[in-house]
Design a protein around this motif. Structure first.
Motif, PDB file in Angstrom:
ATOM      1  N   THR A   1      22.559 136.424  38.455  1.00 48.70           N
ATOM      2  CA  THR A   1      23.927 136.565  38.063  1.00 48.70           C
ATOM      3  C   THR A   1      23.755 135.455  37.160  1.00 48.70           C
ATOM      4  N   ARG A   2      22.641 134.806  36.512  1.00 55.19           N
ATOM      5  CA  ARG A   2      23.014 134.154  35.082  1.00 55.19           C
ATOM      6  C   ARG A   2      23.347 134.378  34.291  1.00 55.19           C
ATOM      7  N   GLY A   3      24.502 133.918  33.742  1.00 60.72           N
ATOM      8  CA  GLY A   3      24.633 134.441  32.215  1.00 60.72           C
ATOM      9  C   GLY A   3      25.664 135.637  32.334  1.00 60.72           C
ATOM     10  N   ARG A   4      25.982 135.993  34.170  1.00 56.90           N
ATOM     11  CA  ARG A   4      26.902 136.578  33.305  1.00 56.90           C
ATOM     12  C   ARG A   4      28.346 136.458  34.058  1.00 56.90           C
ATOM     13  N   SER A   5      29.801 137.397  33.954  1.00 62.80           N
ATOM     14  CA  SER A   5      30.711 137.303  34.100  1.00 62.80           C
ATOM     15  C   SER A   5      30.991 137.677  35.926  1.00 62.80           C
ATOM     16  N   LEU A   6      32.110 136.822  36.682  1.00 64.49           N
ATOM     17  CA  LEU A   6      31.897 137.008  38.015  1.00 64.49           C
ATOM     18  C   LEU A   6      32.429 138.469  38.344  1.00 64.49           C
ATOM     19  N   ALA A   7      32.290 139.567  37.600  1.00 64.76           N
ATOM     20  CA  ALA A   7      32.812 140.448  37.697  1.00 64.76           C
ATOM     21  C   ALA A   7      31.606 141.316  37.330  1.00 64.76           C
ATOM     22  N   ALA A   8      30.644 141.024  37.343  1.00 56.53           N
ATOM     23  CA  ALA A   8      29.182 141.150  37.452  1.00 56.53           C
ATOM     24  C   ALA A   8      28.024 141.145  38.450  1.00 56.53           C
ATOM     25  N   LEU A   9      29.367 140.467  39.916  1.00 53.87           N
ATOM     26  CA  LEU A   9      28.124 139.563  40.559  1.00 53.87           C
ATOM     27  C   LEU A   9      28.196 141.218  41.374  1.00 53.87           C
ATOM     28  N   TRP A  10      28.693 141.757  41.277  1.00 51.20           N
ATOM     29  CA  TRP A  10      28.185 143.498  42.948  1.00 51.20           C
ATOM     30  C   TRP A  10      27.189 144.507  41.518  1.00 51.20           C
ATOM     31  N   ASP A  11      26.616 143.706  40.803  1.00 54.37           N
ATOM     32  CA  ASP A  11      25.678 144.594  40.475  1.00 54.37           C
ATOM     33  C   ASP A  11      24.733 143.384  40.545  1.00 54.37           C
ATOM     34  N   ALA A  12      24.980 142.358  40.612  1.00 51.76           N
ATOM     35  CA  ALA A  12      23.630 141.039  40.837  1.00 51.76           C
ATOM     36  C   ALA A  12      23.378 141.376  42.785  1.00 51.76           C
ATOM     37  N   GLY A  13      24.750 141.403  43.283  1.00 53.94           N
ATOM     38  CA  GLY A  13      23.845 141.844  44.832  1.00 53.94           C
ATOM     39  C   GLY A  13      23.528 142.781  44.321  1.00 53.94           C
ATOM     40  N   LEU A  14      23.225 143.911  44.188  1.00 51.29           N
ATOM     41  CA  LEU A  14      22.932 145.577  44.268  1.00 51.29           C
ATOM     42  C   LEU A  14      20.814 144.903  43.823  1.00 51.29           C
ATOM     43  N   ALA A  15      21.443 144.274  43.167  1.00 55.78           N
ATOM     44  CA  ALA A  15      19.586 143.969  42.307  1.00 55.78           C
ATOM     45  C   ALA A  15      19.490 143.012  43.690  1.00 55.78           C
ATOM     46  N   THR A  16      20.108 141.998  44.413  1.00 52.17           N
ATOM     47  CA  THR A  16      19.555 141.342  45.288  1.00 52.17           C
ATOM     48  C   THR A  16      18.648 141.946  46.182  1.00 52.17           C
ATOM     49  N   LEU A  17      19.978 143.070  46.441  1.00 49.67           N
ATOM     50  CA  LEU A  17      19.109 143.717  47.614  1.00 49.67           C
ATOM     51  C   LEU A  17      18.136 144.417  47.280  1.00 49.67           C
ATOM     52  N   ALA A  18      18.132 145.099  46.367  1.00 54.86           N
ATOM     53  CA  ALA A  18      16.836 145.798  46.500  1.00 54.86           C
ATOM     54  C   ALA A  18      16.026 145.142  46.118  1.00 54.86           C
ATOM     55  N   VAL A  19      15.917 143.904  45.462  1.00 49.11           N
ATOM     56  CA  VAL A  19      14.806 143.011  45.375  1.00 49.11           C
ATOM     57  C   VAL A  19      14.382 142.581  46.769  1.00 49.11           C
ATOM     58  N   LEU A  20      15.662 141.932  47.537  1.00 48.22           N
ATOM     59  CA  LEU A  20      15.427 142.499  49.508  1.00 48.22           C
ATOM     60  C   LEU A  20      14.722 143.026  50.172  1.00 48.22           C
ATOM     61  N   ALA A  21      14.797 144.590  49.596  1.00 51.41           N
ATOM     62  CA  ALA A  21      14.315 145.592  50.258  1.00 51.41           C
ATOM     63  C   ALA A  21      12.201 145.432  49.701  1.00 51.41           C
ATOM     64  N   GLY A  22      13.004 145.172  48.561  1.00 50.17           N
ATOM     65  CA  GLY A  22      11.323 145.748  48.383  1.00 50.17           C
ATOM     66  C   GLY A  22      10.395 144.581  48.147  1.00 50.17           C
ATOM     67  N   ALA A  23      11.026 143.244  48.950  1.00 51.84           N
ATOM     68  CA  ALA A  23      10.334 142.137  49.757  1.00 51.84           C
ATOM     69  C   ALA A  23       9.806 142.009  50.696  1.00 51.84           C
ATOM     70  N   ALA A  24      11.175 143.183  51.634  1.00 54.70           N
ATOM     71  CA  ALA A  24      10.157 144.047  53.385  1.00 54.70           C
ATOM     72  C   ALA A  24       9.878 144.445  53.424  1.00 54.70           C
ATOM     73  N   LEU A  25       9.682 145.756  51.835  1.00 51.68           N
ATOM     74  CA  LEU A  25       8.921 146.855  52.344  1.00 51.68           C
ATOM     75  C   LEU A  25       7.335 146.119  51.477  1.00 51.68           C
ATOM     76  N   VAL A  26       7.199 144.775  50.643  1.00 51.11           N
ATOM     77  CA  VAL A  26       5.793 144.678  50.268  1.00 51.11           C
ATOM     78  C   VAL A  26       5.388 143.872  52.323  1.00 51.11           C
ATOM     79  N   ALA A  27       6.080 143.003  52.430  1.00 53.71           N
ATOM     80  CA  ALA A  27       6.393 142.368  53.775  1.00 53.71           C
ATOM     81  C   ALA A  27       5.842 142.743  55.371  1.00 53.71           C
ATOM     82  N   THR A  28       6.422 144.032  55.327  1.00 46.42           N
ATOM     83  CA  THR A  28       6.131 144.527  56.942  1.00 46.42           C
ATOM     84  C   THR A  28       4.865 144.702  57.138  1.00 46.42           C
ATOM     85  N   PRO A  29       3.476 145.064  56.766  1.00 45.63           N
ATOM     86  CA  PRO A  29       2.196 145.157  56.325  1.00 45.63           C
ATOM     87  C   PRO A  29       1.894 144.066  57.082  1.00 45.63           C
ATOM     88  N   TRP A  30       2.602 143.590  56.265  1.00 48.66           N
ATOM     89  CA  TRP A  30       1.309 141.981  56.427  1.00 48.66           C
ATOM     90  C   TRP A  30       1.479 141.456  58.102  1.00 48.66           C
TER      91      TRP A  30
END
Lengths: 229, 425
Positions: B194-223
């Protein structure tokens, strides 16, 4: 059954010392030409091979054996299904074990053994039991009779209405089992109940059949303990 | 090994005490003590170095924080590393797994720390060479990595075991640490996105966060799955080792002792048979969970009596029991009469002595049979009270009955109790 031909016996046990002991003891008590040990085996594969080759009358079978599918004596019996002795009778199995745990006993009986005795049996009794099994009768030790009474709920007073019922013992069968559990020989049972020894043998065989075919919960549970069903 | 910490190189397997934070003697987090023991340097020197480094630019504090996050606290089982090594010698199968795991944990920790330092160095080098790296990007990155380190470093071998088997408090503490680490990472990621973006862009940030979290979960699961598998394997191995030790101890205490006795008394067949029989019975009850003769039920009491008589007289008594019920007053009388009957059979009859007890709703029936010449009550002189009193009289008083029969071969004593006996009326 021709009484003149010696009884042909195969000895299956993974302890060589025990095989030697049984062989010597049987030779001592059996009349000359009465009993012939025609083969020995120490594991499931060897046992099946020997039995198929020599086609004996009786197999004295240890319950716990190495090899096979890991079920010991049960594997030998299933592996020898359909094999006939020289006189055309099916090969008969008498289980001989140190274990008197219920699931071992029930498993090997349900697989088709005609009797079950513990290894502490005297040589004379073992010879009698072997002969009886060769004649197609069943051999019940007092302990096996106790199991049967427990398993069929007979000790708790359950009695079959008709003899053919598989899940309970008839009143007469219960009496016979109780006397065997009390340590009576077949002829003593016969005298006690005013019946012939042959009738006693019929009752015991009938109990053996129920033991093998019944779907009573206790029996199936025990058999499942040995992965038999 | 009076001073095991002074010469760590003598042990080729473990090149020094494991870096842990001791619970005792710590000032802040126990890092300096642990580091000192780990490196073989006096604690005071370590502390002075840390303080000096902290004053000169603050790197001491940073290092302290990292080491604190990295090093697991010393657990009760780890107190005294030499003791653990002595144990390793005694039980080879269980211990190497643990050592290996520990070493792997530590090397992985060092790897992550190294990667982190390298990344920091790389960033600095980039900045020097003119590439613009925002400090605002750096801080969330540090937060993410720090959080991951915090969560990850707590998953030491001791901790993992404690999570599963430990008390609720321990488990809660460990979970709290991991959650805190994860939160730190998430906050870092959100700030980064979210750095340097407006609050309106927070939705995108949320999505991106979710994507990152999902990716992290995907990577961590086998471990995580593998870690769980490792843990299960360790538990199974430990259970097996315990079982083997249990069996060895039992065989040593019973079978080997009996075999030694048998060898010494080889010239006495009766004694040998008696010993073998007693040992067989004991082993059988241990292996197959047969009635041990101990307990409050009628069947167990009868079994105990049969065993006693057998041991005292050296004659086998084969007892078969069907059904069972709790002991009561008439049951006690029955057991005493049974003892008397078995004793008679053993002393005056001849083996085999068999006994059968049927305990059911229709009452209790006990039969004791021997194969001797047999006797009838009429032959017993009236002044002999043994049978009359202790068997017949006793059963009468208990509301039951006793019957003595002479068979063709041997004698049979039948003891019966009516069904109403035992039900409190």
């Amino acid at each position: 059954m021709t009484p003149h031909a010696p009884l042909r016996v195969v000895l299956v046990d993974d302890h060589r010392m025990f095989r030697t002991g049984v062989r010597t003891e049987l030779a001592e008590v059996a009349p000359v030409g009465g009993l012939d040990i025609v083969g020995e085996a120490a594991d499931v594969e060897a046992a099946v091979a020997v039995i198929r080759r020599v086609e004996p009358d009786v197999v004295l079978l240890d319950v716990h054996l190495p090899g096979g599918a890991g079920r010991g004596g049960v594997d030998v019996i299933t592996g020898c299904a359909g094999v006939e002795a020289l006189n055309g009778e099916p090969v008969r199995f008498l289980a001989l074990s140190v274990s008197d745990a219920a699931d071992d006993v029930i498993a090997v009986i349900r697989a088709g053994a005609r009797g079950y005795v513990t290894k502490s049996i005297s040589a004379v009794d073992l010879l009698t039991a072997t002969r009886r099994v060769a004649d197609g009768d069943a051999v019940f030790s007092p302990r096996l009779a106790g199991f049967v009474l427990d398993a069929f709920g007979a000790a708790a007073g359950e009695v079959a209405e008709v003899d053919e019922e598989l899940d309970r013992l008839s009143a007469r069968e219960r009496e016979v089992m109780r006397l065997i559990a009390r340590g009576y020989q077949y002829k003593e049972v016969a005298k006690e109940l005013f019946i012939s020894v042959k009738t006693v043998e019929t009752h015991v065989s009938s109990v053996l059949r129920k033991l093998q075919l019944s779907s009573r919960h206790e029996l199936t549970a025990w058999a499942m303990g040995r992965r038999l069903i | 090994m009076a001073t095991p910490y002074a010469r760590p190189s003598t042990d080729t397997l473990v090149p020094g005490p494991r870096f842990v934070r001791p619970r005792e003697g710590r000032v802040l987090g126990g890092v300096c003590i642990g580091l000192g023991e780990h490196l073989g340097v006096p604690v005071r020197v370590v502390r002075i170095v840390v303080v000096v480094l902290t004053v000169l630019g603050g790197s001491g504090a940073v290092a302290y924080a990292f080491l604190w996050a990295l090093a697991p606290a010393e657990s009760a089982g780890m107190v005294g590393v030499p003791a653990a090594r002595a144990y390793a010698g005694a039980v080879p199968p269980a211990r190497p797994v643990t050592e290996e795991t520990t070493a792997r944990d530590r090397s992985a920790a060092l790897l992550v720390l190294g990667a982190f330092v390298a990344a920091a160095g790389g960033l600095l080098a980039l900045q020097r060479s003119g590439v613009d790296v925002h400090a605002g990007t750096l801080v969330p990155l540090v937060a993410i990595v720090g959080g991951a380190l915090l969560a990850w470093s707590q998953l030491g071998e001791a901790q993992r075991t404690r999570w599963v088997a430990g008390s609720v408090g321990d488990r809660r503490m460990g979970v709290a640490r991991v959650v805190a680490g994860l939160l730190l990472s998430v906050v870092g990621i959100v700030v980064l996105v979210t750095r340097g973006r407006s609050l309106a862009a927070l939705w995108d940030a949320g999505l991106a966060t979710l994507a990152v979290l999902a990716g992290a979960a995907l990577v961590a699961t086998p471990w995580i799955v593998r870690m769980w598998g490792d843990l299960r394997a360790e538990q199974v191995a430990a259970a097996r080792a315990t079982e083997r030790a249990d069996i060895a101890a039992h065989l040593h205490d019973s079978v080997l002792q009996t075999l030694a006795l048998i060898q010494r008394r080889a010239d006495n067949p009766t004694a040998v048979a008696q010993l073998a029989r007693a040992q067989e019975r004991e082993l059988r009850s241990w292996l197959y969970d047969a009635p041990s003769g101990e307990g409050d039920s009628l069947g167990a009491s009868l079994t105990a009596v049969a065993h006693d008589v057998e041991d005292d007289n050296g004659v086998p008594v084969d007892l078969v029991v069907t059904g069972d019920r709790p002991m009561n007053g008439s049951g006690t009388a029955l057991v005493r009469a049974f003892r008397e009957a078995v004793l008679n059979a053993v002393r005056h009859g001849s083996p085999p002595v068999t006994a059968y007890a049927e305990i059911g709703p229709s009452g209790v029936e006990v039969y004791v049979r021997d194969h001797g010449p047999g006797f009838s009550l009429d032959d017993v002189p009236p002044d002999r009270l043994g049978v009359r009193e202790s068997i017949l009289g006793r059963m009468d008083r208990a509301g039951g009955s006793a019957r003595i029969r002479r068979l063709d071969q041997g004698t049979e004593v039948a003891l019966t109790l009516a069904p109403s006996e035992g039900a409190p009326s």
